[in-house]
Design a protein around this motif. Structure first.
Motif, PDB file in Angstrom:
ATOM      1  N   ALA A   1       0.830  -1.207   0.000  1.00  0.00           N
ATOM      2  CA  ALA A   1       0.000   0.000   0.000  1.00  0.00           C
ATOM      3  C   ALA A   1       0.862   1.252   0.000  1.00  0.00           C
ATOM      4  O   ALA A   1       0.570   2.230  -0.702  1.00  0.00           O
ATOM      5  CB  ALA A   1      -0.929   0.001   1.207  1.00  0.00           C
ATOM      6  N   ARG A   2       1.944   1.218   0.761  1.00  0.00           N
ATOM      7  CA  ARG A   2       2.838   2.375   0.811  1.00  0.00           C
ATOM      8  C   ARG A   2       3.503   2.601  -0.551  1.00  0.00           C
ATOM      9  O   ARG A   2       3.623   3.728  -1.025  1.00  0.00           O
ATOM     10  CB  ARG A   2       3.879   2.164   1.911  1.00  0.00           C
ATOM     11  CG  ARG A   2       4.723   3.396   2.213  1.00  0.00           C
ATOM     12  CD  ARG A   2       5.559   3.203   3.459  1.00  0.00           C
ATOM     13  NE  ARG A   2       4.744   3.208   4.674  1.00  0.00           N
ATOM     14  CZ  ARG A   2       4.469   2.128   5.403  1.00  0.00           C
ATOM     15  NH1 ARG A   2       4.929   0.942   5.040  1.00  0.00           N
ATOM     16  NH2 ARG A   2       3.725   2.219   6.483  1.00  0.00           N
ATOM     17  N   ASP A   3       3.918   1.518  -1.181  1.00  0.00           N
ATOM     18  CA  ASP A   3       4.552   1.633  -2.503  1.00  0.00           C
ATOM     19  C   ASP A   3       3.560   2.157  -3.548  1.00  0.00           C
ATOM     20  O   ASP A   3       3.909   3.014  -4.371  1.00  0.00           O
ATOM     21  CB  ASP A   3       5.096   0.274  -2.951  1.00  0.00           C
ATOM     22  CG  ASP A   3       6.295  -0.185  -2.124  1.00  0.00           C
ATOM     23  OD1 ASP A   3       6.902   0.662  -1.435  1.00  0.00           O
ATOM     24  OD2 ASP A   3       6.607  -1.394  -2.166  1.00  0.00           O
ATOM     25  N   LEU A   4       2.338   1.642  -3.517  1.00  0.00           N
ATOM     26  CA  LEU A   4       1.329   2.076  -4.485  1.00  0.00           C
ATOM     27  C   LEU A   4       0.953   3.540  -4.271  1.00  0.00           C
ATOM     28  O   LEU A   4       0.743   4.289  -5.231  1.00  0.00           O
ATOM     29  CB  LEU A   4       0.086   1.191  -4.376  1.00  0.00           C
ATOM     30  CG  LEU A   4       0.244  -0.259  -4.843  1.00  0.00           C
ATOM     31  CD1 LEU A   4      -0.957  -1.086  -4.409  1.00  0.00           C
ATOM     32  CD2 LEU A   4       0.408  -0.327  -6.360  1.00  0.00           C
ATOM     33  N   ALA A   5       0.860   3.943  -3.016  1.00  0.00           N
ATOM     34  CA  ALA A   5       0.488   5.321  -2.708  1.00  0.00           C
ATOM     35  C   ALA A   5       1.513   6.317  -3.220  1.00  0.00           C
ATOM     36  O   ALA A   5       1.172   7.459  -3.557  1.00  0.00           O
ATOM     37  CB  ALA A   5       0.306   5.487  -1.204  1.00  0.00           C
ATOM     38  N   ALA A   6       2.765   5.896  -3.299  1.00  0.00           N
ATOM     39  CA  ALA A   6       3.828   6.803  -3.739  1.00  0.00           C
ATOM     40  C   ALA A   6       3.715   7.171  -5.214  1.00  0.00           C
ATOM     41  O   ALA A   6       4.292   8.166  -5.650  1.00  0.00           O
ATOM     42  CB  ALA A   6       5.189   6.166  -3.458  1.00  0.00           C
ATOM     43  N   ASP A   7       2.964   6.377  -5.972  1.00  0.00           N
ATOM     44  CA  ASP A   7       2.838   6.624  -7.418  1.00  0.00           C
ATOM     45  C   ASP A   7       1.452   6.178  -7.873  1.00  0.00           C
ATOM     46  O   ASP A   7       1.306   5.289  -8.705  1.00  0.00           O
ATOM     47  CB  ASP A   7       3.937   5.864  -8.165  1.00  0.00           C
ATOM     48  CG  ASP A   7       3.920   6.137  -9.666  1.00  0.00           C
ATOM     49  OD1 ASP A   7       3.442   7.220 -10.050  1.00  0.00           O
ATOM     50  OD2 ASP A   7       4.362   5.265 -10.434  1.00  0.00           O
ATOM     51  N   ALA A   8       0.429   6.815  -7.297  1.00  0.00           N
ATOM     52  CA  ALA A   8      -0.934   6.308  -7.451  1.00  0.00           C
ATOM     53  C   ALA A   8      -1.684   6.833  -8.661  1.00  0.00           C
ATOM     54  O   ALA A   8      -2.819   6.438  -8.902  1.00  0.00           O
ATOM     55  CB  ALA A   8      -1.749   6.606  -6.187  1.00  0.00           C
ATOM     56  N   GLY A   9      -1.102   7.717  -9.438  1.00  0.00           N
ATOM     57  CA  GLY A   9      -1.781   8.198 -10.625  1.00  0.00           C
ATOM     58  C   GLY A   9      -2.854   9.228 -10.309  1.00  0.00           C
ATOM     59  O   GLY A   9      -3.131   9.550  -9.153  1.00  0.00           O
ATOM     60  N   GLU A  10      -3.512   9.735 -11.362  1.00  0.00           N
ATOM     61  CA  GLU A  10      -4.513  10.799 -11.211  1.00  0.00           C
ATOM     62  C   GLU A  10      -5.748  10.563 -12.081  1.00  0.00           C
ATOM     63  O   GLU A  10      -6.404  11.505 -12.501  1.00  0.00           O
ATOM     64  CB  GLU A  10      -3.894  12.160 -11.556  1.00  0.00           C
ATOM     65  CG  GLU A  10      -2.822  12.639 -10.585  1.00  0.00           C
ATOM     66  CD  GLU A  10      -3.367  12.972  -9.198  1.00  0.00           C
ATOM     67  OE1 GLU A  10      -4.588  13.203  -9.079  1.00  0.00           O
ATOM     68  OE2 GLU A  10      -2.562  12.984  -8.232  1.00  0.00           O
ATOM     69  N   SER A  11      -6.056   9.310 -12.365  1.00  0.00           N
ATOM     70  CA  SER A  11      -7.249   9.016 -13.166  1.00  0.00           C
ATOM     71  C   SER A  11      -8.496   9.015 -12.290  1.00  0.00           C
ATOM     72  O   SER A  11      -8.435   8.772 -11.086  1.00  0.00           O
ATOM     73  CB  SER A  11      -7.108   7.647 -13.838  1.00  0.00           C
ATOM     74  OG  SER A  11      -6.067   7.645 -14.786  1.00  0.00           O
ATOM     75  N   LEU A  12      -9.636   9.279 -12.904  1.00  0.00           N
ATOM     76  CA  LEU A  12     -10.924   9.161 -12.222  1.00  0.00           C
ATOM     77  C   LEU A  12     -11.269   7.677 -12.148  1.00  0.00           C
ATOM     78  O   LEU A  12     -11.313   6.987 -13.168  1.00  0.00           O
ATOM     79  CB  LEU A  12     -11.998   9.929 -12.993  1.00  0.00           C
ATOM     80  CG  LEU A  12     -13.411   9.917 -12.415  1.00  0.00           C
ATOM     81  CD1 LEU A  12     -13.446  10.461 -10.999  1.00  0.00           C
ATOM     82  CD2 LEU A  12     -14.351  10.729 -13.320  1.00  0.00           C
ATOM     83  N   VAL A  13     -11.514   7.188 -10.934  1.00  0.00           N
ATOM     84  CA  VAL A  13     -11.666   5.751 -10.696  1.00  0.00           C
ATOM     85  C   VAL A  13     -13.000   5.472 -10.009  1.00  0.00           C
ATOM     86  O   VAL A  13     -13.378   6.158  -9.048  1.00  0.00           O
ATOM     87  CB  VAL A  13     -10.513   5.214  -9.816  1.00  0.00           C
ATOM     88  CG1 VAL A  13     -10.694   3.731  -9.502  1.00  0.00           C
ATOM     89  CG2 VAL A  13      -9.167   5.458 -10.497  1.00  0.00           C
ATOM     90  N   HIS A  14     -13.711   4.462 -10.494  1.00  0.00           N
ATOM     91  CA  HIS A  14     -14.916   3.943  -9.846  1.00  0.00           C
ATOM     92  C   HIS A  14     -14.455   2.978  -8.754  1.00  0.00           C
ATOM     93  O   HIS A  14     -13.972   1.895  -9.024  1.00  0.00           O
ATOM     94  CB  HIS A  14     -15.771   3.207 -10.874  1.00  0.00           C
ATOM     95  CG  HIS A  14     -17.118   2.766 -10.385  1.00  0.00           C
ATOM     96  ND1 HIS A  14     -17.309   2.105  -9.197  1.00  0.00           N
ATOM     97  CD2 HIS A  14     -18.355   2.892 -10.941  1.00  0.00           C
ATOM     98  CE1 HIS A  14     -18.596   1.841  -9.032  1.00  0.00           C
ATOM     99  NE2 HIS A  14     -19.251   2.321 -10.080  1.00  0.00           N
ATOM    100  N   ALA A  15     -14.595   3.391  -7.491  1.00  0.00           N
ATOM    101  CA  ALA A  15     -14.019   2.624  -6.379  1.00  0.00           C
ATOM    102  C   ALA A  15     -14.990   1.640  -5.752  1.00  0.00           C
ATOM    103  O   ALA A  15     -14.699   1.088  -4.693  1.00  0.00           O
ATOM    104  CB  ALA A  15     -13.494   3.581  -5.310  1.00  0.00           C
ATOM    105  N   ASP A  16     -16.134   1.403  -6.384  1.00  0.00           N
ATOM    106  CA  ASP A  16     -17.077   0.402  -5.870  1.00  0.00           C
ATOM    107  C   ASP A  16     -17.633  -0.406  -7.033  1.00  0.00           C
ATOM    108  O   ASP A  16     -18.827  -0.676  -7.121  1.00  0.00           O
ATOM    109  CB  ASP A  16     -18.200   1.098  -5.098  1.00  0.00           C
ATOM    110  CG  ASP A  16     -19.030   0.123  -4.262  1.00  0.00           C
ATOM    111  OD1 ASP A  16     -18.531  -0.978  -3.966  1.00  0.00           O
ATOM    112  OD2 ASP A  16     -20.174   0.469  -3.907  1.00  0.00           O
TER     113      ASP A  16
END
Length: 298
Positions: A182-197
């Protein structure tokens, strides 16, 4: 106004939100009556439907009889980001937003066919359709929605305290893996609009498009973040470990996603959801998460 609120919704909101949830449910008839006056609606005779946080009522505009649905949510502030996301998508692959009154946690939406969803389609074809839809939903995120950089950091910082608070139900190496990933992913998480459900029950049949997503819970970050729920909600139909891996591949390929990043977010979100589910007393989904993490993390 009399509304037949499903007992399952009352039980779920009370389990999640306690007394506050019960009080909100008691105020739904008065809230819906105000909203029908505001938007000049009349309710249809269909029984309300619901998710974990919202009640959905079929209605029609009095002026022209056009069908629509009225969605009321708790907590009401969740409709703020949902409205932002729906306006950005503008009906492209998702239900169309007709109006919003976010102070009251209310959205007025186009009506889709609630009796037909991707949950009724065979698993791998459904995964390919969901992946293709995920690809269509990927676009630059508008301002004002939560960022996966923050969400990933929060997961990394909280999984171990939550694990200890529950008495250590998850294998420690998996908690370590989730926190580190999670820490690694958060460091480079992108900026796309995401459907989170995004799960199969949240993709309904439409008329202007064959399939449209609902209940987006939008965030800004990696589109791969949408994959995990499409994995665990129907993992029971993937009988063998190879079937689980094939499901992940089908979703990633149809969505034009990075397979490794989809796998990483799936492990992180499955551990996060597993802990949350245990905390509120779920029994079936934690078992599904255990199998999913065990298959993908080893």
């Amino acid at each position: 106004m009399e509304i037949d609120i499903p007992d399952t919704f009352v039980e779920e909101r009370t389990r999640i939100a306690g007394t506050q949830g019960h009080q909100w449910i008691a105020g739904i008839p008065a809230l819906v009556e105000r909203l029908c006056e505001r938007w000049d609606l009349r309710l249809d005779s269909e029984s309300p439907r619901h998710g974990a946080n919202s009640l959905v009522l079929s209605a029609r505009r009095r002026v022209d009889g056009a069908p629509c649905v009225l969605k009321v949510c708790q907590p009401p502030e969740t409709t703020v980001t949902e409205a932002i996301g729906l306006r950005a998508w503008a009906g492209r692959g998702v239900v169309r937003l007709l109006d919003a009154w976010t102070d009251d946690g209310a959205l007025l939406l186009e009506r889709l066919d609630a009796g037909r969803s991707l949950a009724d389609v065979e698993l791998l074809p459904a995964a390919e359709l969901a992946g293709a839809l995920l690809r269509r939903l990927t676009m630059p995120a508008p301002p004002g929605i939560p960022r996966l950089a923050d969400i990933g950091t929060e997961i990394a910082e909280t999984v171990w305290p939550r694990q200890r608070a529950l008495g250590g139900p998850l294998p420690g190496p998996w908690v370590d893996l989730a926190a580190r990933t999670a820490r690694d992913l958060a460091a480079d998480a992108g900026e796309s609009l995401v459907h989170a459900d995004l799960h199969y029950g949240n993709v309904l049949a439409g008329t202007r498009e064959p399939w449209l997503a609902i209940d987006p819970r939008p965030v800004a970050g990696d589109p791969e973040y949408s994959v995990p729920e499409l994995m665990w909600t129907r993992i029971d139909e993937a009988a063998e470990p190879a079937d689980v891996r094939d499901l992940l591949t089908a979703l990633a390929d149809a969505g034009g996603l990075d397979r490794d990043r989809a796998r990483a977010w799936t492990v992180v979100r499955a551990v996060d959801y597993w802990l949350w589910g245990l905390g509120i007393g779920l029994t079936e989904d934690p078992v599904r998460c255990r199998r999913l993490v065990g298959t993908l993390a080893g």
